[in-house]
Design a protein around this motif. Structure first.
Motif, PDB file in Angstrom:
ATOM      1  N   PHE A   1      -5.505  -5.274   9.127  1.00 22.83           N
ATOM      2  CA  PHE A   1      -5.290  -5.135   7.705  1.00 22.83           C
ATOM      3  C   PHE A   1      -5.309  -3.801   7.288  1.00 22.83           C
ATOM      4  CE2 PHE A   1      -6.349  -9.567   8.362  1.00 22.83           C
ATOM      5  CZ  PHE A   1      -6.028 -10.406   7.377  1.00 22.83           C
ATOM      6  N   ASP A   2      -4.388  -3.277   6.436  1.00 24.58           N
ATOM      7  CA  ASP A   2      -4.350  -1.920   6.063  1.00 24.58           C
ATOM      8  C   ASP A   2      -4.627  -2.011   4.776  1.00 24.58           C
ATOM      9  OD1 ASP A   2      -3.480  -1.381   8.863  1.00 24.58           O
ATOM     10  OD2 ASP A   2      -1.385  -1.404   8.334  1.00 24.58           O
ATOM     11  N   PHE A   3      -5.388  -0.884   4.451  1.00 22.96           N
ATOM     12  CA  PHE A   3      -6.001  -0.448   3.142  1.00 22.96           C
ATOM     13  C   PHE A   3      -5.708   0.882   2.917  1.00 22.96           C
ATOM     14  CE2 PHE A   3      -8.253  -4.045   4.924  1.00 22.96           C
ATOM     15  CZ  PHE A   3      -8.668  -4.856   3.667  1.00 22.96           C
ATOM     16  N   VAL A   4      -5.703   1.196   1.209  1.00 31.09           N
ATOM     17  CA  VAL A   4      -5.512   2.438   0.660  1.00 31.09           C
ATOM     18  C   VAL A   4      -6.635   2.387  -0.132  1.00 31.09           C
ATOM     19  CG1 VAL A   4      -3.215   3.001   1.298  1.00 31.09           C
ATOM     20  CG2 VAL A   4      -3.909   1.981  -0.959  1.00 31.09           C
ATOM     21  N   VAL A   5      -7.099   3.770  -0.416  1.00 33.03           N
ATOM     22  CA  VAL A   5      -8.586   3.785  -1.528  1.00 33.03           C
ATOM     23  C   VAL A   5      -8.160   4.912  -2.294  1.00 33.03           C
ATOM     24  CG1 VAL A   5     -10.840   4.577  -1.321  1.00 33.03           C
ATOM     25  CG2 VAL A   5      -9.759   3.503   0.781  1.00 33.03           C
ATOM     26  N   ASP A   6      -8.218   4.789  -3.538  1.00 30.22           N
ATOM     27  CA  ASP A   6      -8.044   5.717  -4.573  1.00 30.22           C
ATOM     28  C   ASP A   6      -9.430   6.611  -4.794  1.00 30.22           C
ATOM     29  OD1 ASP A   6     -10.026   4.745  -6.349  1.00 30.22           O
ATOM     30  OD2 ASP A   6      -8.749   3.531  -7.579  1.00 30.22           O
ATOM     31  N   GLU A   7      -8.882   7.613  -5.793  1.00 31.94           N
ATOM     32  CA  GLU A   7      -9.945   8.631  -5.807  1.00 31.94           C
ATOM     33  C   GLU A   7     -11.446   8.333  -6.432  1.00 31.94           C
ATOM     34  OE1 GLU A   7      -8.060  10.112 -10.102  1.00 31.94           O
ATOM     35  OE2 GLU A   7      -7.671  11.539  -8.340  1.00 31.94           O
ATOM     36  N   ASP A   8     -11.492   7.030  -6.848  1.00 28.10           N
ATOM     37  CA  ASP A   8     -12.409   6.468  -7.395  1.00 28.10           C
ATOM     38  C   ASP A   8     -13.172   5.272  -6.537  1.00 28.10           C
ATOM     39  OD1 ASP A   8     -12.465   7.683  -9.951  1.00 28.10           O
ATOM     40  OD2 ASP A   8     -11.112   6.194 -10.647  1.00 28.10           O
TER      41      ASP A   8
ATOM     42  N   ASN B   1     -16.290  -3.672  14.248  1.00 29.59           N
ATOM     43  CA  ASN B   1     -17.057  -2.871  13.465  1.00 29.59           C
ATOM     44  C   ASN B   1     -17.510  -1.563  14.287  1.00 29.59           C
ATOM     45  OD1 ASN B   1     -18.215  -2.396  10.899  1.00 29.59           O
ATOM     46  ND2 ASN B   1     -20.500  -2.806  11.856  1.00 29.59           N
ATOM     47  N   GLY B   2     -16.836  -1.006  15.418  1.00 32.75           N
ATOM     48  CA  GLY B   2     -17.072   0.078  16.164  1.00 32.75           C
ATOM     49  C   GLY B   2     -16.413   1.201  15.684  1.00 32.75           C
ATOM     50  N   ASP B   3     -15.364   0.840  15.037  1.00 32.00           N
ATOM     51  CA  ASP B   3     -14.505   1.995  14.422  1.00 32.00           C
ATOM     52  C   ASP B   3     -13.334   1.444  13.564  1.00 32.00           C
ATOM     53  OD1 ASP B   3     -13.353   4.546  13.937  1.00 32.00           O
ATOM     54  OD2 ASP B   3     -13.172   5.093  16.063  1.00 32.00           O
ATOM     55  N   ALA B   4     -12.439   2.310  13.105  1.00 35.58           N
ATOM     56  CA  ALA B   4     -11.368   1.929  12.197  1.00 35.58           C
ATOM     57  C   ALA B   4     -10.096   2.830  12.507  1.00 35.58           C
ATOM     58  CB  ALA B   4     -11.434   1.904  10.734  1.00 35.58           C
ATOM     59  N   LEU B   5      -9.016   2.370  12.238  1.00 35.04           N
ATOM     60  CA  LEU B   5      -7.818   3.403  12.609  1.00 35.04           C
ATOM     61  C   LEU B   5      -7.388   3.924  11.259  1.00 35.04           C
ATOM     62  CD1 LEU B   5      -5.244   3.997  14.326  1.00 35.04           C
ATOM     63  CD2 LEU B   5      -4.131   2.308  13.452  1.00 35.04           C
ATOM     64  N   LEU B   6      -7.556   5.438  11.134  1.00 37.80           N
ATOM     65  CA  LEU B   6      -7.231   5.813  10.219  1.00 37.80           C
ATOM     66  C   LEU B   6      -5.783   6.950  10.628  1.00 37.80           C
ATOM     67  CD1 LEU B   6     -10.364   7.942   9.180  1.00 37.80           C
ATOM     68  CD2 LEU B   6      -9.772   5.484   8.580  1.00 37.80           C
ATOM     69  N   ARG B   7      -4.948   6.527   9.675  1.00 42.13           N
ATOM     70  CA  ARG B   7      -3.609   7.347   9.702  1.00 42.13           C
ATOM     71  C   ARG B   7      -3.128   8.015   8.478  1.00 42.13           C
ATOM     72  NH1 ARG B   7       0.419   2.515  10.886  1.00 42.13           N
ATOM     73  NH2 ARG B   7      -0.347   1.826   8.798  1.00 42.13           N
TER      74      ARG B   7
ATOM     75  N   LYS C   1     -11.978   2.742  -4.972  1.00 42.45           N
ATOM     76  CA  LYS C   1     -11.418   1.618  -5.045  1.00 42.45           C
ATOM     77  C   LYS C   1     -10.664   1.367  -4.293  1.00 42.45           C
ATOM     78  CE  LYS C   1      -9.415  -1.783  -8.430  1.00 42.45           C
ATOM     79  NZ  LYS C   1      -8.885  -1.920  -9.801  1.00 42.45           N
ATOM     80  N   VAL C   2     -10.692   0.034  -3.372  1.00 44.49           N
ATOM     81  CA  VAL C   2     -10.002  -0.528  -2.464  1.00 44.49           C
ATOM     82  C   VAL C   2      -8.756  -1.219  -2.656  1.00 44.49           C
ATOM     83  CG1 VAL C   2      -9.967  -1.809  -0.156  1.00 44.49           C
ATOM     84  CG2 VAL C   2     -11.656   0.049  -0.618  1.00 44.49           C
ATOM     85  N   TYR C   3      -7.524  -1.182  -2.035  1.00 41.53           N
ATOM     86  CA  TYR C   3      -6.593  -1.687  -2.311  1.00 41.53           C
ATOM     87  C   TYR C   3      -6.264  -2.553  -0.720  1.00 41.53           C
ATOM     88  CZ  TYR C   3      -6.275   0.166  -6.842  1.00 41.53           C
ATOM     89  OH  TYR C   3      -6.798   0.679  -8.108  1.00 41.53           O
ATOM     90  N   LEU C   4      -5.477  -3.620  -0.707  1.00 40.98           N
ATOM     91  CA  LEU C   4      -5.053  -4.213   0.412  1.00 40.98           C
ATOM     92  C   LEU C   4      -3.519  -4.213   0.306  1.00 40.98           C
ATOM     93  CD1 LEU C   4      -5.040  -5.676   3.168  1.00 40.98           C
ATOM     94  CD2 LEU C   4      -5.320  -7.841   1.749  1.00 40.98           C
ATOM     95  N   MET C   5      -2.982  -3.361   1.444  1.00 37.12           N
ATOM     96  CA  MET C   5      -1.473  -3.402   1.331  1.00 37.12           C
ATOM     97  C   MET C   5      -0.740  -4.345   2.213  1.00 37.12           C
ATOM     98  SD  MET C   5      -1.821  -0.874  -0.637  1.00 37.12           S
ATOM     99  CE  MET C   5      -0.021  -0.684  -1.097  1.00 37.12           C
ATOM    100  N   GLU C   6      -1.385  -4.561   3.425  1.00 40.86           N
ATOM    101  CA  GLU C   6      -0.325  -5.650   4.345  1.00 40.86           C
ATOM    102  C   GLU C   6      -1.493  -6.006   5.450  1.00 40.86           C
ATOM    103  OE1 GLU C   6       2.639  -4.015   6.609  1.00 40.86           O
ATOM    104  OE2 GLU C   6       1.713  -2.071   6.961  1.00 40.86           O
ATOM    105  N   ALA C   7      -0.964  -7.042   6.186  1.00 40.19           N
ATOM    106  CA  ALA C   7      -1.686  -7.768   7.292  1.00 40.19           C
ATOM    107  C   ALA C   7      -0.444  -7.722   8.539  1.00 40.19           C
ATOM    108  CB  ALA C   7      -2.501  -8.850   7.098  1.00 40.19           C
ATOM    109  N   ASN C   8      -1.020  -7.298   9.526  1.00 43.20           N
ATOM    110  CA  ASN C   8      -0.159  -7.001  10.822  1.00 43.20           C
ATOM    111  C   ASN C   8      -0.616  -8.201  11.665  1.00 43.20           C
ATOM    112  OD1 ASN C   8       1.510  -4.512  10.346  1.00 43.20           O
ATOM    113  ND2 ASN C   8      -0.737  -3.929   9.734  1.00 43.20           N
TER     114      ASN C   8
ATOM    115  N   ASP D   1      -4.401   5.625   5.174  1.00 43.71           N
ATOM    116  CA  ASP D   1      -4.689   4.450   5.185  1.00 43.71           C
ATOM    117  C   ASP D   1      -5.521   4.217   6.180  1.00 43.71           C
ATOM    118  OD1 ASP D   1      -3.259   4.026   7.388  1.00 43.71           O
ATOM    119  OD2 ASP D   1      -1.568   2.641   6.567  1.00 43.71           O
ATOM    120  N   ILE D   2      -6.358   2.747   6.034  1.00 42.70           N
ATOM    121  CA  ILE D   2      -7.274   2.495   7.103  1.00 42.70           C
ATOM    122  C   ILE D   2      -7.123   0.936   7.541  1.00 42.70           C
ATOM    123  CG2 ILE D   2      -9.910   1.987   7.225  1.00 42.70           C
ATOM    124  CD1 ILE D   2     -10.470   3.503   4.405  1.00 42.70           C
TER     125      ILE D   2
END
Length: 522
Positions: A362-369, A257-263, A371-378, A238-239
């Protein structure tokens, strides 16, 4: 015998007086001795003068050095006295997980004190929602005091409400038991879709068969599972995007915009097994970027951040990562603008709206195409690097940029965020927010009816003037942050749909600044 001539010549030479010669010689010697003594006296005096001057210079140098040391001691004392004050609000007495925050605040001139003992503080950092238990205190803030949450921000961060909002980029979700019938109908029409059950704590997530779920259970929701995620080295990820809200009504939003958290999930996604949640749920013990084979070289050897490491990897595979970030920014705009009216309702219960700011992740996942999906906000994202020490740099830069853009990290050396009129004028004034010179100098704005005229000095309200000055300061201090609301200016100046009157005015102001200076366009 001498000749008569020789005798004559000898007799004709003057006879030298030997005694006279002796006297002359003695006088010469005496004269030399006098000159030598005189020279010695002169040399002695010169040496004395040189020694005196040297000693005096040494004395001055010593005194100056001593003075510098004293001056430095005085400066250190002044610095220790001239420190702004911040307090912390948590639900427990443990605030060690905020150590990176404390380090950065100390570096920019703050000291921690108990905010409940005194009203003389500048920043309140609340790790939990503070507006119920601290309402009386937070409803009577001084103009310069800042709080790191907006009243009503829970409308964004509530997991159930966000997931079931039906907004674009959010996978379909159904709140139980209210949406039970809608869920069953959706299952009937989409029999191949898998679902996960979640609660507001975002724990115990697992793919479940609808037949195994208690559809009458309160406080949970069922959400469609993104079953074909984008993988890196075989791992789902997730991003996390750090998002800053600096103003509501009018709305201004920035992202770091300097980076994002990848887990990354700790176990490879395929072969897929719904019983093994480590394949598809990112937990606390996630796989960090520097251990992902396809990203390790970019991150560790070449020195890129997480975001740019992912970008480089995707480009190497012939994919365009810009598609991801554009969708993420669009998603953030849609969600926050959708929730703004509800936040305004809560803010209106407080005397001032200018004391608050917000940073969420805000945490997002991305599919193989892609396409972005918003999963949650902390609401209070983790900023501790205790578990993953290499994250320390990311968290410190996020915090530093946040403090800069909201004006907490001031360039004016003072022991308080409060500024007098002269200091305020020095930072920004009317000339810095003036726009549309042609229109404001025309008959069009004689009565202030046109939208643009509301930005002219003769028509500008006191409240809007303060909003614009704050927006100007944010732009000058945004560092590595990017403004996403108002969005990048359209070439034709068209205002996006469904903007409130104040948001329209703010958009027009940024457009006016953009027309004079291209750095304001994005």
């Amino acid at each position: 015998m001498a000749s008569k001539k020789e005798i004559f010549e000898n007799n004709s030479k003057p006879k030298v007086n030997k005694s006279k010669k002796c006297c002359e010689f003695l006088n010469y010697v005496a004269s030399c001795e006098k000159h030598n003594v005189f020279s010695v006296i002169i040399a002695t005096i010169a040496i004395g003068i040189i020694l005196f001057i040297s000693l005096d210079e040494c004395r001055k140098c010593f005194n100056n050095t001593k003075g510098i040391k004293c001056s430095q001691q005085k400066i250190q004392i002044v610095e220790s006295e001239k420190r702004k004050v911040f307090g912390v609000y948590t639900l427990t007495n443990d605030d060690g997980f905020l150590h990176n925050l404390f380090d950065v605040l100390e570096k920019v001139g703050y000291q921690k004190k108990d905010f409940e003992e005194s009203d003389n503080w500048d920043l309140l950092w609340a790790h939990a929602y503070p507006f119920r238990s601290l309402y009386s205190k937070l409803n009577n803030l001084k103009p310069h005091q800042k709080v790191n949450h907006f009243p009503g921000c829970g409308y964004i961060t509530n997991k159930v409400d966000l997931a079931t909002s039906g907004l674009k980029y959010i996978p379909p979700a159904f709140k139980l038991p209210e949406h039970k019938e809608k869920l069953l109908e959706y299952v009937r029409t989409n029999p191949k879709i898998q679902f996960v059950q979640k609660d507001n704590n975002h724990r115990n997530i697992m793919i479940r068969n609808i037949s195994d779920i208690d559809l009458n259970q309160n406080g949970t929701f069922i959400q469609e599972f993104v079953d074909k995620p984008l993988l890196v080295s075989g791992y789902k990820f997730d991003i996390g995007i750090y998002t800053i809200i600096t103003s509501v009504n009018p709305l201004r939003v920035y992202i770091y915009n300097g980076d994002a958290l990848l887990r990354f999930c700790p176990v490879e996604y395929y072969p897929f097994d719904p019983e093994n949640i480590d394949k598809y749920v990112v937990g606390d013990d996630y796989l960090p970027t520097w251990e992902v084979p396809d990203l390790k070289s970019y991150y560790k050897s070449l020195g890129f951040g997480m975001k740019e490491s992912l970008n480089a990897y995707l480009r190497s595979k012939g994919k365009n990562p810009d598609v991801i970030w554009e969708q993420i920014e669009d998603s953030l705009r849609i969600v926050i603008m959708n929730k703004e009216p509800k936040i305004i309702e809560v803010i209106n219960r407080f005397k001032s709206k200018s004391n608050f700011f917000e940073m969420m992740r805000f945490d997002f996942v991305v599919d193989e195409d892609l396409k972005v999906y918003l999963m949650e906000a902390n609401m209070s994202p983790n900023l501790s690097s205790a578990h993953f020490p290499p994250n320390k740099l990311l968290f410190e830069q996020v915090i530093y940029n946040l403090l800069s853009i909201v004006g907490i990290s001031q360039r004016i050396f003072k022991d308080t965020l409060a500024m007098n009129e002269n200091e305020t004028r020095m930072v920004s004034h009317n000339k810095n927010i003036a726009v549309y010179p042609k229109e404001c100098n025309s008959d069009l704005c004689n009565n202030c009816d046109d939208l643009i005229c509301g930005l002219c000095q003769q028509c500008l309200s006191k409240e809007m003037r303060l909003d614009l000055l704050t927006a100007y300061n944010e732009h000058m201090n945004k560092a590595d942050c990017k403004r996403i609301v108002p969005p990048p200016m359209a070439k034709d100046g068209t205002i996006p749909e469904n903007y409130s009157p104040k948001n329209q005015l703010m958009y027009k102001w940024f457009l006016g600044k953009c027309l004079m200076d291209k750095s304001w366009c994005n």
